[in-house]
Design a protein around this motif. Structure first.
Motif, PDB file in Angstrom:
ATOM      1  N   LYS A 287       0.865  -1.225   0.024  1.00 14.96           N
ATOM      2  CA  LYS A 287      -0.138   0.058  -0.044  1.00 14.96           C
ATOM      3  C   LYS A 287       0.815   1.223  -0.031  1.00 14.96           C
ATOM      4  O   LYS A 287       0.570   2.348  -0.653  1.00 14.96           O
ATOM      5  CB  LYS A 287      -0.967  -0.006   1.128  1.00 14.96           C
ATOM      6  N   GLU A 288       1.922   1.310   0.731  1.00 13.80           N
ATOM      7  CA  GLU A 288       2.657   2.428   0.806  1.00 13.80           C
ATOM      8  C   GLU A 288       3.586   2.654  -0.496  1.00 13.80           C
ATOM      9  O   GLU A 288       3.614   3.647  -0.794  1.00 13.80           O
ATOM     10  CB  GLU A 288       3.848   2.203   1.954  1.00 13.80           C
ATOM     11  N   THR A 289       4.007   1.262  -1.154  1.00 12.41           N
ATOM     12  CA  THR A 289       4.620   1.573  -2.551  1.00 12.41           C
ATOM     13  C   THR A 289       3.952   2.193  -3.376  1.00 12.41           C
ATOM     14  O   THR A 289       4.209   3.154  -4.078  1.00 12.41           O
ATOM     15  CB  THR A 289       5.001   0.216  -2.792  1.00 12.41           C
ATOM     16  N   TRP A 290       2.432   1.880  -3.510  1.00 14.32           N
ATOM     17  CA  TRP A 290       1.631   2.170  -4.373  1.00 14.32           C
ATOM     18  C   TRP A 290       1.228   3.633  -4.168  1.00 14.32           C
ATOM     19  O   TRP A 290       1.102   4.709  -4.969  1.00 14.32           O
ATOM     20  CB  TRP A 290       0.399   1.483  -4.700  1.00 14.32           C
ATOM     21  N   ALA A 291       1.238   3.870  -2.983  1.00 19.21           N
ATOM     22  CA  ALA A 291       1.015   5.520  -2.494  1.00 19.21           C
ATOM     23  C   ALA A 291       2.072   6.298  -3.187  1.00 19.21           C
ATOM     24  O   ALA A 291       2.017   7.241  -3.714  1.00 19.21           O
ATOM     25  CB  ALA A 291       0.796   5.577  -1.117  1.00 19.21           C
ATOM     26  N   PHE A 292       3.327   5.791  -2.858  1.00 17.71           N
ATOM     27  CA  PHE A 292       4.505   6.498  -3.411  1.00 17.71           C
ATOM     28  C   PHE A 292       4.566   6.601  -4.738  1.00 17.71           C
ATOM     29  O   PHE A 292       4.735   7.711  -5.719  1.00 17.71           O
ATOM     30  CB  PHE A 292       5.665   5.583  -2.984  1.00 17.71           C
ATOM     31  N   ILE A 293       3.960   5.605  -5.539  1.00 13.61           N
ATOM     32  CA  ILE A 293       3.966   5.489  -7.119  1.00 13.61           C
ATOM     33  C   ILE A 293       3.092   6.669  -7.512  1.00 13.61           C
ATOM     34  O   ILE A 293       3.520   7.340  -8.415  1.00 13.61           O
ATOM     35  CB  ILE A 293       3.550   4.080  -7.502  1.00 13.61           C
ATOM     36  N   SER A 294       1.889   6.555  -6.892  1.00  8.75           N
ATOM     37  CA  SER A 294       0.865   7.641  -7.481  1.00  8.75           C
ATOM     38  C   SER A 294       1.334   9.068  -6.950  1.00  8.75           C
ATOM     39  O   SER A 294       1.266   9.937  -7.805  1.00  8.75           O
ATOM     40  CB  SER A 294      -0.442   7.557  -6.575  1.00  8.75           C
ATOM     41  N   TRP A 295       2.228   9.174  -5.852  1.00  9.65           N
ATOM     42  CA  TRP A 295       2.617  10.642  -5.455  1.00  9.65           C
ATOM     43  C   TRP A 295       3.754  10.964  -6.587  1.00  9.65           C
ATOM     44  O   TRP A 295       3.425  11.974  -7.064  1.00  9.65           O
ATOM     45  CB  TRP A 295       3.242  10.621  -4.192  1.00  9.65           C
ATOM     46  N   VAL A 296       4.672  10.112  -6.892  1.00  8.62           N
ATOM     47  CA  VAL A 296       5.489  10.484  -8.017  1.00  8.62           C
ATOM     48  C   VAL A 296       5.070  10.796  -9.134  1.00  8.62           C
ATOM     49  O   VAL A 296       5.347  11.628  -9.879  1.00  8.62           O
ATOM     50  CB  VAL A 296       6.431   9.415  -7.987  1.00  8.62           C
ATOM     51  N   VAL A 297       3.945   9.859  -9.638  1.00  7.90           N
ATOM     52  CA  VAL A 297       3.205  10.282 -10.872  1.00  7.90           C
ATOM     53  C   VAL A 297       2.641  11.621 -10.850  1.00  7.90           C
ATOM     54  O   VAL A 297       2.680  12.293 -11.869  1.00  7.90           O
ATOM     55  CB  VAL A 297       2.161   8.986 -11.369  1.00  7.90           C
ATOM     56  N   TYR A 298       1.812  11.904 -10.003  1.00  8.33           N
ATOM     57  CA  TYR A 298       1.079  13.151  -9.690  1.00  8.33           C
ATOM     58  C   TYR A 298       2.087  14.283  -9.621  1.00  8.33           C
ATOM     59  O   TYR A 298       1.969  15.198 -10.370  1.00  8.33           O
ATOM     60  CB  TYR A 298       0.083  13.159  -8.758  1.00  8.33           C
ATOM     61  N   ALA A 299       3.127  14.145  -8.882  1.00 11.52           N
ATOM     62  CA  ALA A 299       4.222  14.941  -9.108  1.00 11.52           C
ATOM     63  C   ALA A 299       4.764  15.255 -10.357  1.00 11.52           C
ATOM     64  O   ALA A 299       5.003  16.459 -10.890  1.00 11.52           O
ATOM     65  CB  ALA A 299       5.519  14.819  -8.046  1.00 11.52           C
ATOM     66  N   GLY A 300       4.907  14.047 -11.192  1.00 10.71           N
ATOM     67  CA  GLY A 300       5.474  14.197 -12.739  1.00 10.71           C
ATOM     68  C   GLY A 300       4.343  15.024 -13.473  1.00 10.71           C
ATOM     69  O   GLY A 300       4.754  15.449 -14.340  1.00 10.71           O
ATOM     70  N   TYR A 301       3.023  14.694 -13.176  1.00 12.71           N
ATOM     71  CA  TYR A 301       2.112  15.399 -13.922  1.00 12.71           C
ATOM     72  C   TYR A 301       2.209  17.012 -13.891  1.00 12.71           C
ATOM     73  O   TYR A 301       2.354  17.888 -14.594  1.00 12.71           O
ATOM     74  CB  TYR A 301       0.634  15.087 -13.399  1.00 12.71           C
ATOM     75  N   LEU A 302       2.280  17.466 -12.519  1.00 14.84           N
ATOM     76  CA  LEU A 302       2.350  18.847 -12.268  1.00 14.84           C
ATOM     77  C   LEU A 302       3.872  19.393 -12.928  1.00 14.84           C
ATOM     78  O   LEU A 302       3.775  20.364 -13.446  1.00 14.84           O
ATOM     79  CB  LEU A 302       2.362  19.047 -10.708  1.00 14.84           C
ATOM     80  N   HIS A 303       4.840  18.775 -12.834  1.00 19.44           N
ATOM     81  CA  HIS A 303       6.153  18.910 -13.280  1.00 19.44           C
ATOM     82  C   HIS A 303       6.012  19.088 -15.005  1.00 19.44           C
ATOM     83  O   HIS A 303       6.215  19.933 -15.594  1.00 19.44           O
ATOM     84  CB  HIS A 303       7.198  17.861 -13.260  1.00 19.44           C
ATOM     85  N   ALA A 304       5.404  18.044 -15.486  1.00 18.85           N
ATOM     86  CA  ALA A 304       5.141  17.973 -16.933  1.00 18.85           C
ATOM     87  C   ALA A 304       4.156  19.258 -17.510  1.00 18.85           C
ATOM     88  O   ALA A 304       4.632  19.744 -18.503  1.00 18.85           O
ATOM     89  CB  ALA A 304       4.411  16.762 -17.496  1.00 18.85           C
ATOM     90  N   ARG A 305       3.333  19.504 -16.700  1.00 21.45           N
ATOM     91  CA  ARG A 305       2.361  20.586 -16.899  1.00 21.45           C
ATOM     92  C   ARG A 305       2.972  22.090 -16.924  1.00 21.45           C
ATOM     93  O   ARG A 305       3.007  22.818 -17.589  1.00 21.45           O
ATOM     94  CB  ARG A 305       1.294  20.974 -16.064  1.00 21.45           C
ATOM     95  N   ALA A 306       4.005  22.020 -16.144  1.00 17.85           N
ATOM     96  CA  ALA A 306       4.956  23.328 -16.048  1.00 17.85           C
ATOM     97  C   ALA A 306       6.081  23.390 -17.042  1.00 17.85           C
ATOM     98  O   ALA A 306       6.795  24.315 -16.945  1.00 17.85           O
ATOM     99  CB  ALA A 306       5.392  23.539 -14.429  1.00 17.85           C
ATOM    100  N   THR A 307       6.397  22.145 -17.443  1.00 18.63           N
ATOM    101  CA  THR A 307       7.494  22.042 -18.625  1.00 18.63           C
ATOM    102  C   THR A 307       7.065  22.301 -19.994  1.00 18.63           C
ATOM    103  O   THR A 307       6.145  21.863 -20.545  1.00 18.63           O
ATOM    104  CB  THR A 307       8.166  20.794 -18.526  1.00 18.63           C
ATOM    105  N   PRO A 308       7.285  23.563 -20.450  1.00 18.04           N
ATOM    106  CA  PRO A 308       6.778  24.084 -21.882  1.00 18.04           C
ATOM    107  C   PRO A 308       7.141  23.135 -22.856  1.00 18.04           C
ATOM    108  O   PRO A 308       6.249  22.920 -23.789  1.00 18.04           O
ATOM    109  CB  PRO A 308       7.500  25.198 -21.945  1.00 18.04           C
ATOM    110  N   SER A 309       7.967  22.323 -22.820  1.00 13.78           N
ATOM    111  CA  SER A 309       8.339  21.471 -23.921  1.00 13.78           C
ATOM    112  C   SER A 309       7.348  20.379 -24.079  1.00 13.78           C
ATOM    113  O   SER A 309       7.285  19.460 -24.952  1.00 13.78           O
ATOM    114  CB  SER A 309       9.694  21.090 -24.079  1.00 13.78           C
TER     115      SER A 309
END
Ligand code: HEM
Lengths: 347, 542
Positions: A287-309
């Protein structure tokens, strides 16, 4: 109380179903079809509408008005009927659509109130917060999504068309909860008996509910974007009548940006609790592992959205993947994995 | 790095594009190095690494992990003997300590540091600097407005902006204002906190330690906090046995309550703590409420029963075994074994016959089913205790030097015939005696309770917690504050539009530096306020 809660669940599901039907009606009369033009091939939309009508035979009050149109719009109705109509008689059908949409939101609000009553009665019966197992947790998460949605439409009616998909998600999730995940009320396991139970689980349910809600505009944005780029095969045809791509994309971002800190907090609160219960704040339990995965993926989303390219559809896909990892954590980990988070209540 | 910054912070973001790789003029290794560093610290690389990190975490949830559940790893090895060595070599059972997982996060954090250090420098500079001068053509900005009939007094506008907490500078004929610096502050705090979290985790793994063991009730079974007394322990790289705080612990009592359905309701372990050189005291702890000692915390993980068995051998000598049986289900059906390797020693010769060792193996049921075969306990509390045992005599194989399990007999000895089962097994109630074929006797005297516990210390914990809190503090403004700029510039009014000789035009431009849909509204409000502020008297006299 427990039996009442179970009965109210059925009422809530029916309420969401009725809301869905009205949204479908609004969709069929949809004002956006002028934009959609003749290129729209509505056969599958109609199948969806037909299915909705067949599943909810009882319509009363103002909703009844739309019923005849819906029932002759059942699956066998020939192609292309729904589209020309609003295009031709724009004003009249637009007002019908608005009426159906208004009724749909009203029904949705009633269903949400009943949904709340399901949770409250369950909590009273169990003498604790109503999120002690997977069934209750799913009820709480969907309730958050439901309230979040009502808040959004109340601020901005232009996104009301999404209601069809929100209501559909509610009906499906609540049906799964009631039919598959249901467990009778039992008191909490000793491991759950802590005030962190309230803090951690409520934050998790709140953020999951918002992220669940955020997945709707995310998916619709991808569909709409495909539609705008000329794709006319099945899921893209749904894009004809949803809000503009930029609106959907911004809504997706807003919901995710709002939910992400709450989700972060939920994971942290879980870690604090894990320290008290199991002696370590992080132990790579599934459960912790998947929470971590989700967190990293959503962080990736916010990052991606802030990355113009990074193109917006690509970023949005990351959000959708994030949603899938959340579902994996909710259903997959509870059902298939063995871990310390053994509270699903399923055997 | 300046380029990166621009991309990250200037709006509208989609118009700017990723810079093409800087052209390498000289193929010197230095240029290559600089290039790689630039690549590594780009947002895009960070994104890919984030994605890889998520991906790399997945196998750890699919495969059993040594540091999570070592028994499961053993089970996997038994079930997939061919696959196991390959996966093991790839680190499949230690995913979170594997070289590839470490490589990903080390790269990610290197990228992170390389990214945020220059950003911190730039941000500090920006915080001390005044808002930049207006671009030449304000009408090219996303928002633009013109105030006619203005008195040309910019100080009122500047005051209005300051009241709204804009950072303002008045230059000749121009006001430049900026707001939302907190976004970048929050963003940097967030990213630095990530580094601090990692630091805390590392500190914990260097200076932390833990040990697990099973503790049976009673003074004879008390344990002291040394590595030898743990059944499983792990010390950080910078810790050795001597660093462990000295204390001893005796389980005096254990309370467990269960619901009629058998679901546990509460647990509490009562212990006697004896800190090194200090007076002992009584304490208790439970799930969610650990025993916090100086430099160590004790956690309750589980509990069960240890049957007390007395075996009387051929020479009339008795030995007692108190061995924990491990529970295998929610109703605490427990399996285990009792060994009597030093029995049947001839008192005349003092010689032990290695083929007359005795052991028992079987199941304990806290509540034995009333009818039907006794295979499973039906309730976790001891309502009708029953112990089903099989007896074995022969060579237990304990002298071979290979450590065997204390919970089961060595089946290899049975298979090769050196250990033989006697009789068909027997269900014993407390107080009952089983007489074996050679006249020796086994008495089931009762049970003791045991707990499984974990003793732990993690000095990084507080750092991780504090950094996590800061992370959250930083994240909120990073996501919700918007950076934006406005400029007001006085331009001489064309003669035909001016109503009074004093009046002039003020041109206003607005630039949201991050995606901000509400900017138009805010901009309009500012313009309205400027109009009011600048022309109050004239409006009133009109
Ligand atoms: C451990 C890895 C990382 C995580 C979990 C992470 C997470 C995040 C999150 C959640 C945000 C959105 C919040 C915000 O807008 O401030 C963000 C923004 C940002 N991150 Fe990271 N990040 C990581 C590494 C990096 C790296 C290596 C870089 C540099 C290349 C970087 C540069 C940025 C920038 C520039 C923003 C601001 C985007 C904007 O809103 O304009 N991050 N990060």
């Amino acid at each position: 109380m427990a039996a009442l809660s179970d009965q109210l669940l059925v009422v809530a599901i029916l309420g969401y179903l009725l809301a869905m039907i009205c949204h479908a009606a609004e969709y069929a009369f949809g004002t956006r079809s002028l934009v959609g033009r003749a290129a729209v091939r509505p056969e599958r939309e109609l199948a969806l509408v037909g299915a909705g009508a067949a599943a909810g035979p009882v319509l009363d009050g103002p909703a009844a008005e739309v019923e005849p149109t819906l029932s002759d719009g059942a699956a066998e109705r020939p192609d292309g009927d729904a589209t020309p109509r609003p295009a031709a008689g724009g004003g009249e059908s637009a007002s019908k659509a608005a009426l159906a949409g208004g009724v749909a939101v009203g029904l949705f609000a009633i269903a949400a109130a009943v949904h709340l009553a399901v949770l409250v009665t369950r909590g009273i019966a169990a003498e604790r917060m109503p999120w002690g197992n997977m069934y209750e947790y799913v009820l709480a998460v969907t309730f958050v999504g439901s309230v979040g949605w009502l808040w959004l439409v109340s601020r901005r009616t232009s996104i009301r068309h999404l209601g069809l998909f929100v209501a559909l998600a509610m009906v499906l999730l609540l049906a799964v909860a009631g039919l598959v995940l249901y467990v009778p009320i039992v008191p909490l396991l000793p491991a759950l008996n802590s005030y962190w139970f309230i803090v951690h689980v409520s934050a998790a349910a709140l953020s999951s509910g918002l992220l669940l809600l955020g997945a709707v505009p995310a998916v619709m944005y991808l569909i709409r974007d495909g539609y705008d780029r000329g794709k006319r095969s099945f899921p893209y045809t749904l894009g004809a009548r949803v809000p503009a791509a930029a609106t959907l994309e911004r809504l997706t971002f807003r919901l995710h940006a709002f939910a992400f800190p709450i989700w972060t907090f939920a994971v942290m609160a879980g870690a604090v609790w894990a320290e008290a219960a199991w002696g370590r704040y992080w132990g790579w339990d599934p459960k912790e592992t998947w929470a971590f995965i989700s967190w990293v993926v959503y962080a990736g989303y916010l990052h991606a959205r802030a990355t113009p390219s990074v193109k917006r559809p690509v970023a949005t896909w990351i959000a959708v993947v994030g949603f899938l990892t959340m579902q994996m954590n909710l259903y997959g980990v509870n059902i298939f994995f063995e871990g310390l988070h053994a509270y699903g209540g399923l055997d | 790095m300046a380029k990166l910054d621009d991309r990250a912070a200037t709006g509208p973001p989609r118009e700017v594009d990723e810079p093409t790789r800087p052209v390498r003029r000289t193929p010197a290794p230095l240029a290559l190095l600089r290039n790689s560093w630039r690549q590594l610290t780009s947002m895009r690389t960070a994104l890919i690494l984030l994605f890889l990190l998520a991906l790399a975490a997945i196998p750890g949830s699919l495969l059993p992990q040594r540091n999570v559940n070592i028994e499961k790893v053993g089970d996997f090895q038994r079930e997939h003997p061919d696959l196991f060595p390959i996966l093991d070599r790839l680190g499949g059972f230690d995913v979170y300590a594997s070289p590839w997982f470490s490589a990903i996060y080390v790269l990610l954090f290197t990228s992170l540091v390389g990214c945020i250090v220059p950003r911190l420098r730039d941000h500090v500079r920006a915080l001390r600097a005044v808002p930049p001068a207006a671009p030449k053509r304000l009408d090219r900005l996303p928002r633009h407005a013109v105030l006619s009939d203005h008195d040309g007094d910019l100080s009122a506008i500047a005051a209005m902006l300051r009241r709204r907490r804009w950072r303002v500078v008045v230059r000749d004929g121009e006001v430049a204002a900026e707001k939302g610096y907190l976004k970048e502050t929050g963003n940097l705090l967030f990213h630095f906190s990530l580094v601090a979290v990692l630091f805390g985790v590392a500190l914990g793994s260097w200076y932390g330690w833990h040990g697990n063991r099973l503790l049976i009730a009673g003074p004879d079974h008390a344990f002291c906090n040394t590595v030898q007394q743990f059944s499983e322990s792990k010390l950080g790289q910078r810790v050795d046995d001597g660093d462990l705080p000295r204390f001893c612990l005796e389980l005096t009592d254990f309370d467990a309550t269960f619901l009629p359905s058998g679901q546990p309701e509460s647990f509490r372990a009562h212990v006697r703590v004896e800190p090194w050189g200090r007076t002992p005291y009584a304490a208790s702890f439970s799930v969610n409420d650990p025993l916090r000692l100086d430099g160590a915390n004790v956690y309750l993980l589980g509990h069960g029963y240890a049957p007390i068995l007395r075996y009387t051998d051929r020479y009339g000598k008795s030995l007692v075994s108190e061995q924990a049986f491990l529970s295998i289900d929610g109703n605490l059906t427990s399996e285990g074994a009792a060994f009597f390797p030093d029995v049947n020693v001839d008192p005349a010769t003092g010689r032990r016959d290695p083929n007359l060792q005795v052991a028992f193996e079987g199941l304990y049921f806290p509540t034995t089913p009333e009818d039907g075969p006794a295979v499973r306990s039906v309730y976790p509390a001891e309502r009708a205790p029953g112990l089903f045992l099989r007896a074995y005599r022969g060579n237990l194989g304990m002298d071979a030097g290979i450590p065997g399990s204390v919970y089961s007999i060595d089946q290899r000895q049975v298979a090769n015939g050196r250990l033989k089962e006697i009789g068909d097994g027997k269900l014993l109630r407390p107080g009952e005696t089983w007489t074996l074929d050679d006249g020796t006797r086994l008495e089931f005297l009762g049970t003791r309770e045991y707990i499984t516990l974990s003793v732990r210390y993690d000095p990084g914990e507080k750092i991780v917690l504090a950094s996590a809190a800061l992370l959250l503090v930083g994240l909120t403004p990073a996501l919700f504050v918007r950076r934006r700029r406005v400029w007001f510039r006085v331009v001489p009014a064309p003669a035909d539009t001016s109503t009074t000789s004093r009046s002039s035009l003020v041109e206003v431009g607005g630039l949201p530096r991050t995606d901000y849909s509400g900017f138009a509204e805010e901009f309009d409000q500012l313009v309205a306020a400027a109009r009011r502020g600048g022309t109050v008297t004239e409006e009133e006299t009109d």
